[in-house]
Design an enzyme around this catalytic site. Structure first.
Site, PDB file in Angstrom:
ATOM      1  N   HIS A 390      -5.577 -40.071 -12.190  1.00 45.88           N
ATOM      2  CA  HIS A 390      -5.172 -38.452 -11.740  1.00 45.88           C
ATOM      3  C   HIS A 390      -5.869 -37.059 -11.571  1.00 45.88           C
ATOM      4  O   HIS A 390      -6.016 -36.153 -10.322  1.00 45.88           O
ATOM      5  CB  HIS A 390      -4.198 -37.528 -12.780  1.00 45.88           C
ATOM      6  CG  HIS A 390      -2.787 -37.933 -11.852  1.00 45.88           C
ATOM      7  ND1 HIS A 390      -3.128 -37.339 -10.104  1.00 45.88           N
ATOM      8  CD2 HIS A 390      -1.617 -37.736 -11.413  1.00 45.88           C
ATOM      9  CE1 HIS A 390      -2.735 -37.337  -9.832  1.00 45.88           C
ATOM     10  NE2 HIS A 390      -0.738 -37.272 -10.193  1.00 45.88           N
ATOM     11  N   ASP A 394      -4.809 -38.529  -6.213  1.00 42.08           N
ATOM     12  CA  ASP A 394      -3.533 -38.160  -5.871  1.00 42.08           C
ATOM     13  C   ASP A 394      -2.943 -39.063  -5.484  1.00 42.08           C
ATOM     14  O   ASP A 394      -3.421 -39.863  -4.973  1.00 42.08           O
ATOM     15  CB  ASP A 394      -4.059 -36.511  -4.743  1.00 42.08           C
ATOM     16  CG  ASP A 394      -4.209 -35.597  -5.824  1.00 42.08           C
ATOM     17  OD1 ASP A 394      -4.156 -35.342  -7.358  1.00 42.08           O
ATOM     18  OD2 ASP A 394      -4.940 -35.341  -4.930  1.00 42.08           O
TER      19      ASP A 394
END
Length: 420
Positions: A390, A394
């Site tokens: 992450h 995204d």
């Protein structure tokens, strides 16, 4: 005669350390140049360290099961020849008369017998993790050297750990989390299995991945009916002609490689102050044996045909099960595809293969009723589960990538998907 140092070699481009899994020689043994001295484990691959000289083993510096950085001295050989003895001091004395002065202190650390004299990176790492004062640990290695086993035994026996630097007013609060959790004891009837070098490498890699990478996860389902019909219609002919199986997995690897060309950010690495998008698409594939999981690499997967990918899957799996994978087979991966469906799994969350940015789990292909144009049809459905870093990715770009893989899978047919 001359004394020569044998060091930990760099057995791969990204390899920074190795673990001595087994010494093949002992002090006093005579060896020829290129004879194997030890087996070393790096990235779950075992390789032999050859001797660079002909001579006699003088001293084994590294212990078995000890991890050392590339370039660290692992043993000393007394070489054969007419060189003046020893060879190294002559080099040190050449520049200036003062060169002989530092000779004694320079040699002193190698001969130091106190436990704190010399620590390997593995020992220092363990000591830092458990906040241990190494001065309190008794070394069982040569000359009292402390090994990983000594540190682990110290922790497992519940020995006190050193207090970390804290404010004087908060000793109780700071010391509470510093004690290592006690190891679970064995009970009567339990079976203990020693942890081998490969399992330790797997554990270290997984812990690094989970500690360093913030994982996120998403899944899509794809209709693989066209793929199933196409592959099942030619698998017997292919096996007879080529000598190896045409698996569903080869089609999925190709579908992922094509999607990575459109979404290169998935083919990247977090590098602290920058993100590196890899130019080559090298697909790591998970291969399980009875005891371990290996992740060899299909290099330039986007440039290979489905037949070429199928051949490499077969060859790499055979090498893994025979214990013949090389460092080159295991290095250079930029994205991982795991065929969890081969075990009957329908949904899973993979741990990213550090330092890659993502891993895709291809689950079981299952017949299910699906609504198509307001009608119910039996289709071959497959879940595609993606774990992402992450920091790099995204949900938006990850979702688009998954949709592209799904599209690639759902459009696999005899008409538009050549095998060769």
């Amino acid at each position: 005669m001359a004394l020569e140092k044998i060091t930990m070699p760099q057995l791969g481009e990204s390899v920074t350390e190795g673990t001595i899994s087994q010494w093949l020689v002992a002090p006093g043994d005579h060896v020829n140049k290129y004879d194997a001295l030890a087996e070393v484990l790096t990235d779950k691959v075992t390789a032999e360290i050859p001797s660079s000289f002909t001579g006699t083993v003088k001293e084994l510096i590294a212990e078995e099961d000890e991890t050392l950085e590339v370039g660290a001295v692992i043993c000393i050989l007394e070489t054969e020849g007419a060189d003046e003895q020893p060879a190294e001091p002559a080099k040190e004395e050449a520049p200036t008369p003062e060169a002989s002065a530092p000779e004694t202190p320079k040699k002193a650390p190698a001969k130091q017998s106190t436990p704190a004299g010399r620590f390997s990176p593995a020992v220092l790492t363990l000591a830092a993790e458990h906040n241990i004062d190494l001065g309190q640990v008794t070394g069982s290695g040569r000359d009292g050297r402390i090994t990983r086993k000594d540190v682990l035994a110290y922790v497992e026996n519940g020995a006190p750990v050193a207090a970390a630097p804290t404010k004087p007013a908060e000793p109780a609060a700071s010391s509470a989390p510093q004690k290592a959790a006690p190891m679970p004891p064995s009970q009567v009837g339990d079976r203990e299995t020693p942890i081998d070098g490969i399992r330790k490498a797997i554990a270290k890699h997984m812990v690094t991945s989970k500690h360093e990478i913030p994982h996120a996860w998403m899944m899509v389902e794809a209709d693989a009916t066209g793929l199933v019909r196409y592959r099942d219609g030619l698998k017997n002919k292919f096996k007879a002609e080529e000598g190896y199986a045409l698996t569903y997995f080869a089609f999925f690897v190709k579908a992922v490689a094509q999607a990575l060309k459109e979404f290169p950010i998935l083919n990247s690495t977090w590098a602290g102050d920058k993100i590196i998008e890899r130019a080559d698409i090298n697909i790591s594939i998970a291969v399980a044996t009875d005891d371990h999981l290996f992740v060899p690499v299909i290099k330039h997967a986007d440039e290979k045909s489905i037949k070429g990918i199928a051949r490499e899957i077969n060859e790499l799996a055979a090498k893994a099960r025979a214990g013949k994978l090389t460092q080159d087979d295991m290095s250079g991966g930029t994205f991982t595809v795991n065929s969890t469906g081969s075990f009957g799994s329908v949904q899973s969350m993979g741990i990213i293969n550090h330092p890659q940015a993502a891993i895709l789990q291809v689950e079981s292909i299952v017949k299910r009723p699906v609504v198509i144009d307001d009608m119910i049809a039996i289709r071959n459905m497959v879940n595609l589960c993606l774990s992402i870093d992450h920091r790099i990715l995204d949900g938006l770009v990850a979702g688009r990538f998954l949709q592209k893989v799904k599209e690639n899978v759902e459009t696999i047919t005899k008409e538009n998907t050549p095998i060769y």
